[in-house]
Design an enzyme around this catalytic site. Structure first.
Site, mmCIF file in Angstrom:
data_model
loop_
_atom_site.group_PDB
_atom_site.id
_atom_site.type_symbol
_atom_site.label_atom_id
_atom_site.label_comp_id
_atom_site.label_asym_id
_atom_site.label_seq_id
_atom_site.Cartn_x
_atom_site.Cartn_y
_atom_site.Cartn_z
ATOM 1 N N GLY A 154 1.879 2.233 10.612
ATOM 2 C CA GLY A 154 2.820 3.342 10.466
ATOM 3 C C GLY A 154 3.470 3.771 11.772
ATOM 4 N N GLY A 157 2.591 -1.212 4.261
ATOM 5 C CA GLY A 157 2.655 0.217 3.964
ATOM 6 C C GLY A 157 4.093 0.651 3.745
ATOM 7 N N GLY A 158 4.687 1.217 4.769
ATOM 8 C CA GLY A 158 6.025 1.805 4.671
ATOM 9 C C GLY A 158 7.054 0.899 4.014
ATOM 10 N N HIS A 177 -9.705 1.163 4.576
ATOM 11 C CA HIS A 177 -8.439 1.375 5.295
ATOM 12 C C HIS A 177 -8.721 2.329 6.464
ATOM 13 C CE1 HIS A 177 -4.358 2.635 6.227
ATOM 14 N NE2 HIS A 177 -3.942 1.553 5.582
ATOM 15 N N ASN A 193 0.868 -1.169 0.000
ATOM 16 C CA ASN A 193 0.000 0.000 0.000
ATOM 17 C C ASN A 193 0.910 1.226 0.000
ATOM 18 O OD1 ASN A 193 -1.818 2.045 0.405
ATOM 19 N ND2 ASN A 193 -2.307 1.500 2.527
ATOM 20 N N TRP A 194 1.036 1.825 -1.159
ATOM 21 C CA TRP A 194 1.962 2.969 -1.292
ATOM 22 C C TRP A 194 1.418 4.227 -0.618
ATOM 23 C CZ3 TRP A 194 3.915 2.884 -7.104
ATOM 24 C CH2 TRP A 194 4.644 1.712 -7.316
ATOM 25 N N LYS A 195 0.153 4.212 -0.278
ATOM 26 C CA LYS A 195 -0.516 5.406 0.268
ATOM 27 C C LYS A 195 -0.275 6.601 -0.677
ATOM 28 C CE LYS A 195 0.276 3.590 4.843
ATOM 29 N NZ LYS A 195 -0.169 3.705 6.205
ATOM 30 N N SER A 254 2.887 -2.238 10.308
ATOM 31 C CA SER A 254 4.337 -2.244 10.542
ATOM 32 C C SER A 254 4.973 -3.609 10.287
ATOM 33 C CB SER A 254 4.657 -1.748 11.956
ATOM 34 O OG SER A 254 4.204 -0.419 12.117
ATOM 35 N N GLU A 281 -5.841 -5.039 10.297
ATOM 36 C CA GLU A 281 -4.875 -3.961 10.490
ATOM 37 C C GLU A 281 -5.188 -3.225 11.788
ATOM 38 O OE1 GLU A 281 -2.820 -2.872 6.582
ATOM 39 O OE2 GLU A 281 -4.401 -1.434 6.941
ATOM 40 N N GLU A 321 -7.192 4.748 7.562
ATOM 41 C CA GLU A 321 -6.985 6.177 7.268
ATOM 42 C C GLU A 321 -8.211 6.765 6.567
ATOM 43 O OE1 GLU A 321 -3.203 5.650 5.328
ATOM 44 O OE2 GLU A 321 -2.321 5.112 7.251
HETATM 45 C C1 PEP Z 1 -1.032 0.155 5.791
HETATM 46 O O1 PEP Z 1 -1.045 1.335 5.498
HETATM 47 O O2 PEP Z 1 -1.919 -0.594 5.370
HETATM 48 C C2 PEP Z 1 0.051 -0.345 6.632
HETATM 49 C C3 PEP Z 1 -0.030 -1.553 7.102
HETATM 50 O O3 PEP Z 1 1.064 0.543 6.889
HETATM 51 P P1 PEP Z 1 2.456 0.211 7.627
HETATM 52 O O4 PEP Z 1 2.972 -1.090 7.071
HETATM 53 O O5 PEP Z 1 3.333 1.365 7.288
HETATM 54 O O6 PEP Z 1 2.158 0.105 9.081
#
Ligand code: PEP
Length: 255
Positions: A179, A238-239, A102, A13-15, A217, A173, A104
């Site tokens: 994040g 994500g990251g 998601h 997930n590049w956001k 994470s 999640e 967010e």
């Molecule tokens: C996400 O945005 O779905 C996610 C899991 O982010 P991260 O891996 O950065 O926690």
């Protein structure tokens, strides 16, 4: 208990990150890295911002190992919904997955459980697999409400999509892990995944086919232990998906 035949999914997930040049080098580096790994034993996807779907669609054409995902989809078919992107539009770019719900989007765009369910329905109607995100906040976990929250979120999606519920991907999640660098322990994640699996089983005889992936994470260091859990069928990353060596390590751990 998870069926052994289930193929894991590792989705990035590049956001709201990237630009034309960054995306191009990331995909080039990813494809090169994958060519040096053993044959893929998992499905791989990148969920890019909408303006780059055309670029990514072209870059991934003829590269079946990596599929394209979107980060959202409209609950509406078409019409006066400024700024929204319909499932049919995503279809035009050969989008295979769409993240829905998601945290967010639930948090910053006030997306309700019902709206998330409607988005999942639109995606399914267009042959796009929704990656349905569920997860509790830290306050909800500390109050002992984790199970209740994730079950409520998933129930809304099952209610509207019951007949084809085995076609979705569920992403657990925990909001407090997204994040933040704080990861659920493999045991904490497995416990919630087992609850979700049980809930799916009550709705479909094919629940053992539904991929329940973990997100929060996940990184090169913790992926192996998380992915070894019986009900963890991959990751939503994500990251770490923006750092190709880390993303490749997670993919290798999923194989
Ligand atoms: C996400 O945005 O779905 C996610 C899991 O982010 P991260 O891996 O950065 O926690």
């Amino acid at each position: 208990m998870n069926a052994p035949k289930i193929k894991k999914l590792v989705a990035g997930n590049w956001k709201m990150n990237g630009n034309m040049q960054f995306n191009q080098s990331l995909i080039n580096e990813l494809m090169y890295g994958l060519s040096r790994q053993a044959q893929s034993g998992c499905d791989i996807a990148v969920c890019a911002p909408s303006p780059y779907l055309l670029q990514l669609s072209a870059m991934l054409h003829g590269q079946p190992e990596v599929t394209l995902g979107a980060q959202d989809v409209s609950a509406h078919e078409s019409g006066a919904y400024t700024g929204e992107v319909s499932a049919a539009m995503l279809q035009d770019f050969r989008v295979r997955y769409a993240i829905v719900g998601h945290s967010e989007r639930r948090q910053y765009h006030a997306e309700s459980d019902a709206a998330v369910a409607a988005k999942a329905q639109r995606a399914l109607g267009a042959g796009i697999t929704p990656i349905v995100c569920v997860g509790e906040t830290l306050a909800e976990r500390e109050a002992g409400h984790t199970e209740e929250v994730v079950k409520r979120q998933l129930a809304a999606v099952i209610h509207v999509n019951g007949h084809c519920i085995s076609e979705i991907v569920v992403a657990y999640e925990p909001v407090w892990a997204i994040g933040t660098g704080k990861t659920a322990t493999p045991e904490q994640a497995q416990a919630v995944h087992a609850v979700l699996r049980q809930q799916l089983s009550a709705a479909s005889e094919h629940a053992d086919r539904v991929r329940i992936v973990y997100g929060g994470s996940m990184n090169a260091a913790n992926a192996k232990d998380l992915l070894a859990q019986p009900d963890i069928d991959g990751g939503l990353i994500g990251g770490a998906s923006l750092k190709v060596p880390d993303f490749l390590s997670i993919i290798a751990a999923a194989r």
